[in-house]
Design an enzyme around this catalytic site. Structure first.
Site, mmCIF file in Angstrom:
data_model
loop_
_atom_site.group_PDB
_atom_site.id
_atom_site.type_symbol
_atom_site.label_atom_id
_atom_site.label_comp_id
_atom_site.label_asym_id
_atom_site.label_seq_id
_atom_site.Cartn_x
_atom_site.Cartn_y
_atom_site.Cartn_z
ATOM 1 N N LYS A 1 -66.046 73.168 -24.829
ATOM 2 C CA LYS A 1 -67.499 73.730 -24.490
ATOM 3 C C LYS A 1 -67.880 72.917 -23.289
ATOM 4 O O LYS A 1 -68.452 73.557 -22.180
ATOM 5 C CB LYS A 1 -68.386 73.454 -25.415
ATOM 6 C CG LYS A 1 -69.670 74.392 -25.337
ATOM 7 C CD LYS A 1 -70.640 74.391 -26.353
ATOM 8 C CE LYS A 1 -71.756 73.365 -26.085
ATOM 9 N NZ LYS A 1 -72.648 72.822 -26.609
ATOM 10 N N ASP B 1 -71.858 78.356 -26.939
ATOM 11 C CA ASP B 1 -72.565 77.637 -27.854
ATOM 12 C C ASP B 1 -73.321 78.544 -28.941
ATOM 13 O O ASP B 1 -72.936 79.754 -29.035
ATOM 14 C CB ASP B 1 -73.820 76.732 -26.989
ATOM 15 C CG ASP B 1 -74.898 77.849 -26.555
ATOM 16 O OD1 ASP B 1 -75.002 78.903 -26.739
ATOM 17 O OD2 ASP B 1 -75.692 77.309 -26.137
#
Ligand code: SF4
Length: 214
Positions: free
Chosen positions: A124, A142
């Site tokens: 991420k 997310d």
């Protein structure tokens, strides 16, 4: 999990996001690629506002890997005490700074694999850095994007990697660079977790979510 939306509806959704916010930006403060990597790594399980409060003073004294090493783990710890998991994060910031100095000449590498090999940097974080600094249309998924992708049917998926792939596959390429920020902002401020603000949502008529709020 919502059904997959069709091409024309997805295009209409992103057209509205773009009209409302032509140049969406991330909210993490940074002054260069290095401080962006550090800020994103620090933001795991913390709010952007909380990270910004700590990094303003940290980056004023250490905005390069060399300066971060000079500050040392204790110095970094003092600056980021207010952020969750600060001890571990301080260790990682020092370790990644050392690797950047020793293996990359003090520069931040720009492949996903090289970024992900840095301590405290996961998929991420790597995707956020590729998107925000190098303007590569990487999709960092997310909790907000995961929720919006599934509720709207833009990118249904059972896990974050499936949603990441679905965004890459389904979002028209002219919207792909900013898709990440539009979806985060939409999830953070409108399509919130517990009680989405459907009456005020600019894509309400295009969204198939069955539990829209009245
Ligand atoms: S209509 Fe409601 S559920 Fe659908 S995107 Fe908007 S806020 Fe989210």
């Amino acid at each position: 999990m919502a059904r997959q939306l069709d091409y024309h509806t997805i295009r209409a959704i992103f057209d509205r996001f773009q009209t409302a916010e032509p140049e969406p930006e991330g909210e993490l403060e940074h002054v260069n690629a290095f401080t962006l990597v550090v800020a994103v790594a620090l933001s795991a399980q913390a709010t952007d506002a909380g990270v910004n409060k700590a990094t303003r003073k940290l980056f004023a004294v250490a905005d390069t890997p060399e300066k971060m090493l000079a500050l040392g783990e204790e110095g970094v710890t003092e600056h980021i005490r207010t952020i969750g998991l600060f001890r571990n994060k301080a260790k990682n910031v020092i370790k990644l700074s050392r690797i950047l100095v020793e293996e990359y000449g003090g520069e931040v590498p720009n492949s996903r694999a090289a970024l992900e090999s840095l301590p405290g940097v996961g998929r991420k974080t790597a995707n956020v850095v590729l998107n925000m600094w190098w303007r590569f249309p990487a999709q960092a998924v997310d909790t907000h994007i995961f929720r919006v992708g599934n509720r709207t049917g833009i990118a249904p998926g059972r896990d974050v990697v499936a949603v990441e792939r679905a965004i890459e596959d389904n979002v028209p390429v002219d919207y792909l660079l900013h898709a990440h920020h539009w979806m985060i902002l939409h999830g953070r401020y409108t399509c919130v977790a517990r009680k989405p603000k459907c009456p005020a949502c600019l894509i309400r008529d295009l969204c198939p979510f069955e539990e829209k709020t009245p």
